[in-house]
Design a protein around this motif. Structure first.
Motif, PDB file in Angstrom:
ATOM      1  N   GLY A 189       0.919  -1.038  -0.451  1.00 46.28           N
ATOM      2  CA  GLY A 189       0.190   0.108  -0.159  1.00 46.28           C
ATOM      3  C   GLY A 189       0.807   1.141  -0.217  1.00 46.28           C
ATOM      4  O   GLY A 189       0.209   2.320   0.403  1.00 46.28           O
ATOM      5  N   ILE A 190       2.230   1.104   0.449  1.00 39.81           N
ATOM      6  CA  ILE A 190       3.463   2.479   0.216  1.00 39.81           C
ATOM      7  C   ILE A 190       2.771   3.032  -1.425  1.00 39.81           C
ATOM      8  O   ILE A 190       3.678   2.123  -1.880  1.00 39.81           O
ATOM      9  N   LYS A 191       3.334   3.640  -1.325  1.00 40.30           N
ATOM     10  CA  LYS A 191       3.218   4.507  -3.184  1.00 40.30           C
ATOM     11  C   LYS A 191       4.708   4.323  -3.598  1.00 40.30           C
ATOM     12  O   LYS A 191       4.957   3.975  -4.595  1.00 40.30           O
ATOM     13  N   GLU A 192       5.462   4.364  -2.467  1.00 41.49           N
ATOM     14  CA  GLU A 192       7.017   3.773  -3.300  1.00 41.49           C
ATOM     15  C   GLU A 192       7.100   3.011  -4.011  1.00 41.49           C
ATOM     16  O   GLU A 192       8.031   2.679  -4.711  1.00 41.49           O
ATOM     17  N   TYR A 193       6.545   1.535  -3.976  1.00 38.95           N
ATOM     18  CA  TYR A 193       6.584   0.318  -3.729  1.00 38.95           C
ATOM     19  C   TYR A 193       6.089  -0.103  -5.056  1.00 38.95           C
ATOM     20  O   TYR A 193       6.008  -1.291  -5.186  1.00 38.95           O
ATOM     21  N   GLN A 194       5.118   0.848  -4.837  1.00 41.83           N
ATOM     22  CA  GLN A 194       3.357   0.889  -6.337  1.00 41.83           C
ATOM     23  C   GLN A 194       4.324   1.150  -7.971  1.00 41.83           C
ATOM     24  O   GLN A 194       4.788   2.681  -8.801  1.00 41.83           O
ATOM     25  N   VAL A 195       4.075   0.105  -9.090  1.00 40.63           N
ATOM     26  CA  VAL A 195       4.376   0.538  -9.755  1.00 40.63           C
ATOM     27  C   VAL A 195       4.101   0.803 -11.092  1.00 40.63           C
ATOM     28  O   VAL A 195       4.452   1.854 -11.059  1.00 40.63           O
ATOM     29  N   ILE A 236      11.029   0.716 -11.052  1.00 46.39           N
ATOM     30  CA  ILE A 236      11.748   0.042  -9.363  1.00 46.39           C
ATOM     31  C   ILE A 236      11.939  -0.947 -10.502  1.00 46.39           C
ATOM     32  O   ILE A 236      11.862  -1.686 -10.762  1.00 46.39           O
ATOM     33  N   ILE A 237      13.509  -0.369  -9.696  1.00 45.30           N
ATOM     34  CA  ILE A 237      14.744  -1.262  -9.382  1.00 45.30           C
ATOM     35  C   ILE A 237      14.457  -2.911  -9.214  1.00 45.30           C
ATOM     36  O   ILE A 237      14.255  -4.412  -9.803  1.00 45.30           O
ATOM     37  N   THR A 238      13.299  -3.104  -7.813  1.00 46.46           N
ATOM     38  CA  THR A 238      13.639  -4.271  -6.858  1.00 46.46           C
ATOM     39  C   THR A 238      12.676  -4.143  -6.182  1.00 46.46           C
ATOM     40  O   THR A 238      12.805  -3.168  -5.511  1.00 46.46           O
ATOM     41  N   LEU A 239      10.959  -5.459  -6.352  1.00 45.84           N
ATOM     42  CA  LEU A 239       9.961  -5.031  -5.230  1.00 45.84           C
ATOM     43  C   LEU A 239      10.786  -6.024  -4.229  1.00 45.84           C
ATOM     44  O   LEU A 239      10.456  -5.311  -2.916  1.00 45.84           O
ATOM     45  N   ALA A 240      10.547  -7.689  -4.287  1.00 45.42           N
ATOM     46  CA  ALA A 240      10.285  -8.189  -3.170  1.00 45.42           C
ATOM     47  C   ALA A 240      11.045  -7.791  -2.152  1.00 45.42           C
ATOM     48  O   ALA A 240      11.563  -8.100  -1.092  1.00 45.42           O
ATOM     49  N   ASN A 241      12.632  -7.952  -2.288  1.00 45.99           N
ATOM     50  CA  ASN A 241      13.509  -7.636  -0.754  1.00 45.99           C
ATOM     51  C   ASN A 241      13.214  -6.502  -0.358  1.00 45.99           C
ATOM     52  O   ASN A 241      14.329  -6.540   0.589  1.00 45.99           O
ATOM     53  N   CYS A 242      13.267  -5.138  -1.280  1.00 51.15           N
ATOM     54  CA  CYS A 242      12.019  -3.857   0.415  1.00 51.15           C
ATOM     55  C   CYS A 242      11.145  -3.832   0.673  1.00 51.15           C
ATOM     56  O   CYS A 242      11.351  -2.732   1.361  1.00 51.15           O
ATOM     57  N   VAL A 243      10.283  -4.127   0.126  1.00 49.60           N
ATOM     58  CA  VAL A 243       9.118  -3.901   0.814  1.00 49.60           C
ATOM     59  C   VAL A 243       8.554  -4.147   2.035  1.00 49.60           C
ATOM     60  O   VAL A 243       9.185  -5.522   2.352  1.00 49.60           O
ATOM     61  N   PRO A 244       8.214  -3.393   2.851  1.00 47.39           N
ATOM     62  CA  PRO A 244       8.354  -3.409   4.401  1.00 47.39           C
ATOM     63  C   PRO A 244       6.919  -4.564   4.852  1.00 47.39           C
ATOM     64  O   PRO A 244       6.812  -4.885   4.142  1.00 47.39           O
ATOM     65  N   LEU A 245       7.481  -5.126   5.251  1.00 45.74           N
ATOM     66  CA  LEU A 245       6.163  -6.384   6.456  1.00 45.74           C
ATOM     67  C   LEU A 245       4.735  -5.783   6.654  1.00 45.74           C
ATOM     68  O   LEU A 245       5.106  -4.270   6.768  1.00 45.74           O
ATOM     69  N   LEU A 246       3.890  -5.863   6.086  1.00 46.14           N
ATOM     70  CA  LEU A 246       2.576  -5.462   6.617  1.00 46.14           C
ATOM     71  C   LEU A 246       2.502  -5.623   8.242  1.00 46.14           C
ATOM     72  O   LEU A 246       2.055  -4.816   8.896  1.00 46.14           O
ATOM     73  N   PHE A 247       2.896  -7.146   8.895  1.00 43.11           N
ATOM     74  CA  PHE A 247       2.877  -6.824   9.992  1.00 43.11           C
ATOM     75  C   PHE A 247       4.127  -6.912  11.032  1.00 43.11           C
ATOM     76  O   PHE A 247       4.757  -8.084   9.897  1.00 43.11           O
ATOM     77  N   SER A 248       4.462  -6.818  11.940  1.00 40.19           N
ATOM     78  CA  SER A 248       5.287  -6.643  12.691  1.00 40.19           C
ATOM     79  C   SER A 248       5.261  -8.112  13.420  1.00 40.19           C
ATOM     80  O   SER A 248       6.337  -8.402  14.262  1.00 40.19           O
TER      81      SER A 248
END
Length: 174
Positions: free
Chosen positions: A71-77, A126-138
């Motif tokens: 849901g964070i805009k920076e991680y949305q293509v 966006i160079i890469t998504l999978a490894n840098c998107v933060p967790l939704l739940f801690s």
């Protein structure tokens, strides 16, 4: 995109609700018939057992670390998958097929018989998504204390070796 995979997502049309995955669900439902389930992990086990040939279903049991906060805009293509831009143009509810390509482009169909059309929106770089998107739940998502207490009462009819699962459920007060 990181895995160089193409994903085709199909949406049901009214009156045409049969899909290939229905046979999978049917096999699993037959396997679950007249079976007592006490733990979520039992669903995974029975799902694997539902098909023997050509091989058992592969089951992934996600926990809270599986879910990412896209849901964070920076991680949305894309800022939107709506094909139109103004009132009266095509909307998301008009779509029947979305095809996500490894290069970041998205194609769509309004009808299953149509040709794929490139979504008229520019993807963000966006160079890469999978490894840098933060967790939704801690941590594990807690249930309400009232639900926890109700589940504790149900332990009278649940095998003793399953009690630990219910004792360790995180809960919060209202």
């Amino acid at each position: 995109m990181d895995k160089n995979i193409t994903i085709t997502q199909k949406y049901l049309e009214r009156g045409h609700t049969q899909m290939e995955v229905d046979s999978v669900h049917s096999l699993i439902e037959r396997k679950l018939k007249n079976i007592e389930i006490f733990l979520p992990s039992q669903y995974a086990t029975l799902t694997k057992q539902a098909r023997k040939k050509p091989s058992p279903y592969r089951v992934i049991q996600p926990d809270h670390t599986f879910f990412k906060d896209y849901g964070i805009k920076e991680y949305q293509v894309y800022d939107s998958i709506r094909p139109g831009r103004t009132s009266g143009d095509d909307c998301v509810v008009d779509l029947r097929v979305l095809k996500y390509n490894p290069d970041g482009t998205i194609q769509y169909k309004k009808h299953f018989n149509d040709d794929l059309t490139l979504l008229p929106r520019r993807p963000r770089n966006i160079i890469t998504l999978a490894n840098c998107v933060p967790l939704l739940f801690s941590s594990r998502v807690p249930i309400l204390e009232s639900k926890y207490l109700h589940l504790q009462q149900l332990k009278n009819v649940i095998p003793v070796d399953c009690h630990q699962f219910y004792d360790n459920l995180p809960f919060k007060k209202k």
